[in-house]
Design an enzyme around this catalytic site. Structure first.
Site, PDB file in Angstrom:
ATOM      1  N   HIS A 135      60.929  42.125  57.820  1.00  8.44           N
ATOM      2  CA  HIS A 135      61.475  42.581  59.109  1.00  8.44           C
ATOM      3  C   HIS A 135      62.835  43.236  58.856  1.00  8.44           C
ATOM      4  CE1 HIS A 135      58.768  39.328  60.993  1.00  8.44           C
ATOM      5  NE2 HIS A 135      58.203  40.506  61.129  1.00  8.44           N
ATOM      6  N   GLU A 138      66.602  41.793  59.510  1.00  7.43           N
ATOM      7  CA  GLU A 138      66.982  40.498  58.946  1.00  7.43           C
ATOM      8  C   GLU A 138      67.693  40.705  57.599  1.00  7.43           C
ATOM      9  OE1 GLU A 138      63.233  38.350  59.092  1.00  7.43           O
ATOM     10  OE2 GLU A 138      63.053  38.710  61.245  1.00  7.43           O
ATOM     11  N   ARG A 193      62.819  46.215  63.814  1.00 12.17           N
ATOM     12  CA  ARG A 193      62.099  45.123  63.144  1.00 12.17           C
ATOM     13  C   ARG A 193      60.909  45.615  62.318  1.00 12.17           C
ATOM     14  NH1 ARG A 193      60.232  39.512  64.306  1.00 12.17           N
ATOM     15  NH2 ARG A 193      57.948  39.409  64.284  1.00 12.17           N
ATOM     16  N   HIS A 263      62.996  35.326  55.615  1.00 16.72           N
ATOM     17  CA  HIS A 263      63.196  35.881  56.948  1.00 16.72           C
ATOM     18  C   HIS A 263      64.486  35.322  57.542  1.00 16.72           C
ATOM     19  CE1 HIS A 263      59.012  37.488  57.448  1.00 16.72           C
ATOM     20  NE2 HIS A 263      58.789  36.609  56.490  1.00 16.72           N
ATOM     21  N   GLU A 337      63.187  30.700  56.942  1.00 16.32           N
ATOM     22  CA  GLU A 337      63.961  31.324  58.022  1.00 16.32           C
ATOM     23  C   GLU A 337      65.406  30.936  57.737  1.00 16.32           C
ATOM     24  OE1 GLU A 337      63.132  33.310  60.477  1.00 16.32           O
ATOM     25  OE2 GLU A 337      60.939  33.197  60.457  1.00 16.32           O
TER      26      GLU A 337
END
Length: 376
Positions: A135, A138, A193, A263, A337
């Site tokens: 993405h 990020e 994104r 991510h 994440e």
């Protein structure tokens, strides 16, 4: 009222009691805030001037001389061009440990570069795949991939764990998966994104590269609408980036034992499944690897990551790279994440690159060393 959903990525995941992060255009806050008050929805303004925050991150950068790679700064964000120059530099400088190659081309024709790290000690070695920047917005992801490579090369001589990792395994590191999108997030829209492929029927660009994999494709948690952030694409592997990486992983599926994708943001360590609530067959091994990795991460600065199956820990999403990797025989598939939990969101300040990467490095080393031990 047009808002850009930061967390969760799709409106389908907004239920009563969840915290939602949204970005709104300056002129709509006047109508949104009274509306939230009337509806009795509690809110906090996390960043009051987003434009200023963006400019603080990238505005002054163009003035400094970025060409000297020997003094490459790992504590700032780098443009795609800088990252590619850096990869070429490492390929020339560390030819004993680094081999750079391309797995294909992006939609806009950019090469999809991967660095293969490791000692050529024996003909056959197991491998770990690491990708960042699926993405575009990020940015902490690509920063971590670069940090990982730096650590591997700089500590190989002095750190017995790193020496063991690079002797017994290969690491395939893809610092920027979604090259077109990442470039676009530097030049046009910081919060882009998706990929940048064109849709003929709708004048919307891009597909969510983490909903485009051939595993329960375009089911729950993905959108069929080309203008949505979670658009799954016209068909699985429609995106050349996804197709190229999937092809590479399929070809090396016997060798690759772990798939790690980075991510942001949520501070979580996720494993399969993403597309359903079910327990994976090797749950005990994966769960204990995650538990130990999260503890290792916490030991650096006390940052506690939540961990568990993606579907129940984050939300259900179909067509993800992690599920695909697992389904294709890679026993350890994880999605990180990274920081934070919403205070800065996608605009994690550069001063937090070092602590974020330092703690994440501990988790990755932990997972890797876990791989080298037999788990039953």
């Amino acid at each position: 009222l047009q808002v850009d959903l930061w967390q969760p990525s799709s409106p389908l995941h907004i239920v009563e009691g969840t915290v939602t992060d949204v970005r709104v255009p300056r002129n709509t806050t006047r109508s949104l805030l009274p509306y939230l008050q009337q509806a009795n929805i509690q809110y906090t303004v996390l960043i009051s001037d987003l434009q200023e925050a963006i400019e603080n991150q990238t505005g002054w950068r163009s003035h400094r001389n970025r060409r000297s790679l020997s003094g490459y700064n790992y504590e700032v964000y780098h443009s795609l061009e800088e990252i590619e120059d850096w990869m070429h530099y490492l390929n020339r400088t560390y030819s004993d440990l680094v081999h750079m190659f391309s797995v294909g081309k992006s939609y806009e024709g950019r090469p999809l570069y991967v660095l293969k790290l490791g000692k050529r000690s024996r003909p056959y070695k197991k491998a770990v795949w690491i990708d960042c920047g699926i993405h575009a917005r990020e940015w902490i992801g690509p920063a971590f991939c670069q940090w990982f490579v730096k650590e591997a090369l700089q500590t190989y001589q002095t750190d017995p764990d790193m020496r063991k990792m690079l002797t017994q395994l290969y690491f395939y590191v893809m610092p920027v998966f979604n090259v077109d999108g990442y470039h676009f997030s530097w030049t046009n829209d910081r919060f882009w994104r998706k990929t940048r492929s064109k849709n003929m029927r709708f004048h919307c660009h891009g597909v969510d590269a983490n909903r485009n994999w051939k595993v329960k494709w375009c089911d729950e948690g993905a959108s069929l609408h080309p203008c949505d952030d979670t658009y799954c694409g016209p068909f699985p592997e429609s995106e050349p980036e996804v197709k190229a990486v999937a092809h590479f992983l399929r070809k090396h599926r016997k060798q690759i034992k772990a798939y790690l994708s980075f991510h942001a943001y949520a501070q979580m360590l996720l494993y399969p499944y993403s597309y359903k609530y079910a327990t994976i067959p090797n749950f005990n091994c994966v769960e204990s690897a995650a538990y130990n990795a999260v503890n290792a991460l916490q030991s650096a600065y006390g940052v506690r990551y939540r961990y568990g199956p993606a579907s129940s820990t984050l939300y259900v999403s179909s067509g993800s790279s992690m599920d695909w990797a697992y389904k294709n025989g890679i026993p350890y598939a994880f999605a990180f994440e990274l920081r934070d939990t919403g205070h800065f969101g996608f605009l994690l300040p550069e001063m937090l690159i070092k602590p974020t990467c330092t703690e994440t490095m501990l988790a990755v080393k932990n997972i890797t060393l876990h791989l080298l031990k037999k788990c039953h």
